[in-house]
Design a protein around this motif. Structure first.
Motif, PDB file in Angstrom:
ATOM      1  N   THR A   1       0.829  -1.205   0.000  1.00 51.21           N
ATOM      2  CA  THR A   1       0.000   0.000   0.000  1.00 51.21           C
ATOM      3  C   THR A   1       0.863   1.253   0.000  1.00 51.21           C
ATOM      4  N   CYS A   2       1.856   1.293   0.871  1.00 53.17           N
ATOM      5  CA  CYS A   2       2.750   2.457   0.956  1.00 53.17           C
ATOM      6  C   CYS A   2       3.590   2.600  -0.311  1.00 53.17           C
ATOM      7  N   ALA A   3       3.999   1.477  -0.888  1.00 56.85           N
ATOM      8  CA  ALA A   3       4.791   1.519  -2.121  1.00 56.85           C
ATOM      9  C   ALA A   3       3.982   2.104  -3.276  1.00 56.85           C
ATOM     10  N   LEU A   4       2.698   1.781  -3.335  1.00 54.38           N
ATOM     11  CA  LEU A   4       1.836   2.330  -4.381  1.00 54.38           C
ATOM     12  C   LEU A   4       1.764   3.849  -4.289  1.00 54.38           C
ATOM     13  N   SER A   5       1.588   4.362  -3.053  1.00 50.23           N
ATOM     14  CA  SER A   5       1.511   5.819  -2.891  1.00 50.23           C
ATOM     15  C   SER A   5       2.854   6.483  -3.153  1.00 50.23           C
ATOM     16  N   LEU A   6       3.914   5.812  -2.814  1.00 51.89           N
ATOM     17  CA  LEU A   6       5.247   6.395  -2.971  1.00 51.89           C
ATOM     18  C   LEU A   6       5.704   6.423  -4.420  1.00 51.89           C
ATOM     19  N   PHE A   7       5.465   5.324  -5.148  1.00 49.88           N
ATOM     20  CA  PHE A   7       6.011   5.206  -6.500  1.00 49.88           C
ATOM     21  C   PHE A   7       4.993   5.466  -7.614  1.00 49.88           C
ATOM     22  N   VAL A   8       3.723   5.159  -7.363  1.00 53.67           N
ATOM     23  CA  VAL A   8       2.706   5.434  -8.386  1.00 53.67           C
ATOM     24  C   VAL A   8       2.227   6.874  -8.243  1.00 53.67           C
ATOM     25  N   PHE A   9       1.825   7.254  -7.052  1.00 53.23           N
ATOM     26  CA  PHE A   9       1.452   8.623  -6.708  1.00 53.23           C
ATOM     27  C   PHE A   9       0.487   9.270  -7.707  1.00 53.23           C
ATOM     28  N   THR A  10      -0.599   8.603  -7.946  1.00 48.95           N
ATOM     29  CA  THR A  10      -1.712   9.211  -8.680  1.00 48.95           C
ATOM     30  C   THR A  10      -2.980   8.554  -8.148  1.00 48.95           C
ATOM     31  N   GLY A  11      -3.716   9.309  -7.347  1.00 49.58           N
ATOM     32  CA  GLY A  11      -4.816   8.760  -6.558  1.00 49.58           C
ATOM     33  C   GLY A  11      -5.862   8.003  -7.334  1.00 49.58           C
ATOM     34  N   ALA A  12      -6.283   8.543  -8.478  1.00 55.61           N
ATOM     35  CA  ALA A  12      -7.340   7.896  -9.252  1.00 55.61           C
ATOM     36  C   ALA A  12      -6.918   6.494  -9.691  1.00 55.61           C
ATOM     37  N   SER A  13      -5.676   6.365 -10.151  1.00 54.53           N
ATOM     38  CA  SER A  13      -5.180   5.066 -10.596  1.00 54.53           C
ATOM     39  C   SER A  13      -5.034   4.105  -9.428  1.00 54.53           C
ATOM     40  N   GLN A  14      -4.537   4.616  -8.305  1.00 56.77           N
ATOM     41  CA  GLN A  14      -4.368   3.774  -7.129  1.00 56.77           C
ATOM     42  C   GLN A  14      -5.709   3.234  -6.636  1.00 56.77           C
ATOM     43  N   LEU A  15      -6.697   4.118  -6.549  1.00 59.75           N
ATOM     44  CA  LEU A  15      -8.019   3.703  -6.080  1.00 59.75           C
ATOM     45  C   LEU A  15      -8.694   2.765  -7.072  1.00 59.75           C
ATOM     46  N   ALA A  16      -8.496   3.029  -8.372  1.00 56.61           N
ATOM     47  CA  ALA A  16      -9.063   2.135  -9.389  1.00 56.61           C
ATOM     48  C   ALA A  16      -8.483   0.736  -9.271  1.00 56.61           C
ATOM     49  N   LEU A  17      -7.191   0.665  -9.005  1.00 59.68           N
ATOM     50  CA  LEU A  17      -6.516  -0.630  -8.875  1.00 59.68           C
ATOM     51  C   LEU A  17      -7.050  -1.421  -7.682  1.00 59.68           C
ATOM     52  N   VAL A  18      -7.050  -0.800  -6.507  1.00 62.01           N
ATOM     53  CA  VAL A  18      -7.462  -1.533  -5.309  1.00 62.01           C
ATOM     54  C   VAL A  18      -8.964  -1.813  -5.305  1.00 62.01           C
ATOM     55  N   SER A  19      -9.757  -0.906  -5.883  1.00 59.09           N
ATOM     56  CA  SER A  19     -11.207  -1.130  -5.941  1.00 59.09           C
ATOM     57  C   SER A  19     -11.533  -2.305  -6.845  1.00 59.09           C
ATOM     58  N   ALA A  20     -10.819  -2.396  -7.976  1.00 60.17           N
ATOM     59  CA  ALA A  20     -11.039  -3.517  -8.892  1.00 60.17           C
ATOM     60  C   ALA A  20     -10.621  -4.833  -8.254  1.00 60.17           C
ATOM     61  N   LEU A  21      -9.511  -4.814  -7.529  1.00 57.20           N
ATOM     62  CA  LEU A  21      -9.063  -6.027  -6.838  1.00 57.20           C
ATOM     63  C   LEU A  21     -10.033  -6.424  -5.737  1.00 57.20           C
ATOM     64  N   ALA A  22     -10.535  -5.439  -5.015  1.00 61.31           N
ATOM     65  CA  ALA A  22     -11.488  -5.715  -3.931  1.00 61.31           C
ATOM     66  C   ALA A  22     -12.786  -6.295  -4.467  1.00 61.31           C
ATOM     67  N   ALA A  23     -13.155  -5.899  -5.714  1.00 63.46           N
ATOM     68  CA  ALA A  23     -14.391  -6.391  -6.317  1.00 63.46           C
ATOM     69  C   ALA A  23     -14.205  -7.752  -6.978  1.00 63.46           C
ATOM     70  N   GLY A  24     -12.994  -8.303  -6.886  1.00 62.51           N
ATOM     71  CA  GLY A  24     -12.744  -9.626  -7.458  1.00 62.51           C
ATOM     72  C   GLY A  24     -12.196  -9.604  -8.864  1.00 62.51           C
ATOM     73  N   GLY A  25     -11.778  -8.441  -9.345  1.00 69.36           N
ATOM     74  CA  GLY A  25     -11.245  -8.342 -10.693  1.00 69.36           C
ATOM     75  C   GLY A  25      -9.878  -8.992 -10.819  1.00 69.36           C
TER      76      GLY A  25
END
Length: 235
Positions: free
Chosen positions: A28-52
């Motif tokens: 989680t911390c690595a995503l914020s540190l190296f990706v650092f774009t909220g919309a993409s980060q939230l899209a990634l984890v939301s899709a994973l949480a939904a079973g994608g």
């Protein structure tokens, strides 16, 4: 700085959402540190949480983040940075820093707005991500809090004032229709990929309609010119 503080605090929502999706604290911390774009980060984890599928989730996040490349093309000339400074600044090219920088006048003001917003947002986003991930357990059922909408809401608040022309409004409207309409029937993460097609579709329709509008405009101009000529001759 106000934008950086306001949006930076929503990193807490990302941290909580990521923890709820089963992503480890380090990831989680690595995503914020190296990706650092909220919309993409939230899209990634939301899709994973939904079973994608991870690949689909990553593709959706990538295409959302790809818009930053277009911001970079615009900001590159305005900031006028060179060498290492330019490379470092590229990591901070996101919606919020771009919106603040583009609203300024003069290179000094553009650089100041970009730097202050980027630094404030980067520090707060990473700090609140850590706090959110650590505090997820104390919140219980994270889905009940609806924190995952905080990031997209902040993104929409920044985007809305920038959608001015008819083409921009049509693109935004079509993207919403495609994204929400396909949400119940397609796997998690796929609707956002389809919604990205809104821009080329609208531009295609607009480009085909443009010659007709130009011809109509030329005809009206010629008609007005003819009337002016007739009036001058009658004098």
């Amino acid at each position: 700085m106000g934008v950086g503080i306001a949006v930076g605090l929503s990193g807490f929502a990302f941290g909580v959402t990521a923890a709820g999706a089963g992503i480890s604290l380090a990831q989680t911390c690595a995503l914020s540190l190296f990706v650092f774009t909220g919309a993409s980060q939230l899209a990634l984890v939301s899709a994973l949480a939904a079973g994608g599928a991870p690949l689909t989730a990553a593709a959706g996040a990538f295409f959302l983040g790809f818009r930053n490349a277009f911001y970079g093309l615009r900001l590159s000339r305005l900031l006028g940075l060179r060498g290492g400074a330019r490379l470092a600044a590229a990591h901070w090219v996101i919606d919020e820093t771009s919106a603040v920088a583009l609203a300024q006048r003069g290179q000094h003001a553009v650089r100041l707005g970009f730097t202050v917003t980027g630094a404030t947002l980067f520090v707060l986003w990473n700090l609140t991500t850590l706090l959110g991930a650590l505090g997820a357990e104390a919140l219980g059922d994270t889905n009940a809090w609806g924190l995952d909408v905080a990031g997209p809401a902040a993104f929409l608040a920044l985007l809305a004032p920038m959608v001015r022309s008819g083409v921009e409004r049509a693109t935004a409207g079509l993207a919403v229709v495609l994204g929400l309409g396909l949400l119940p029937v397609l796997p998690a993460g796929v609707p956002v990929l389809v919604a990205a097609l809104a821009a080329p579709l609208v531009l295609l329709v607009h480009s085909r309609a443009l010659p007709g509008k130009r011809a109509e405009g030329d005809a009206k101009s010629a008609e007005r010119a003819g009337k002016r000529t007739a009036k001058e001759e009658s004098r």
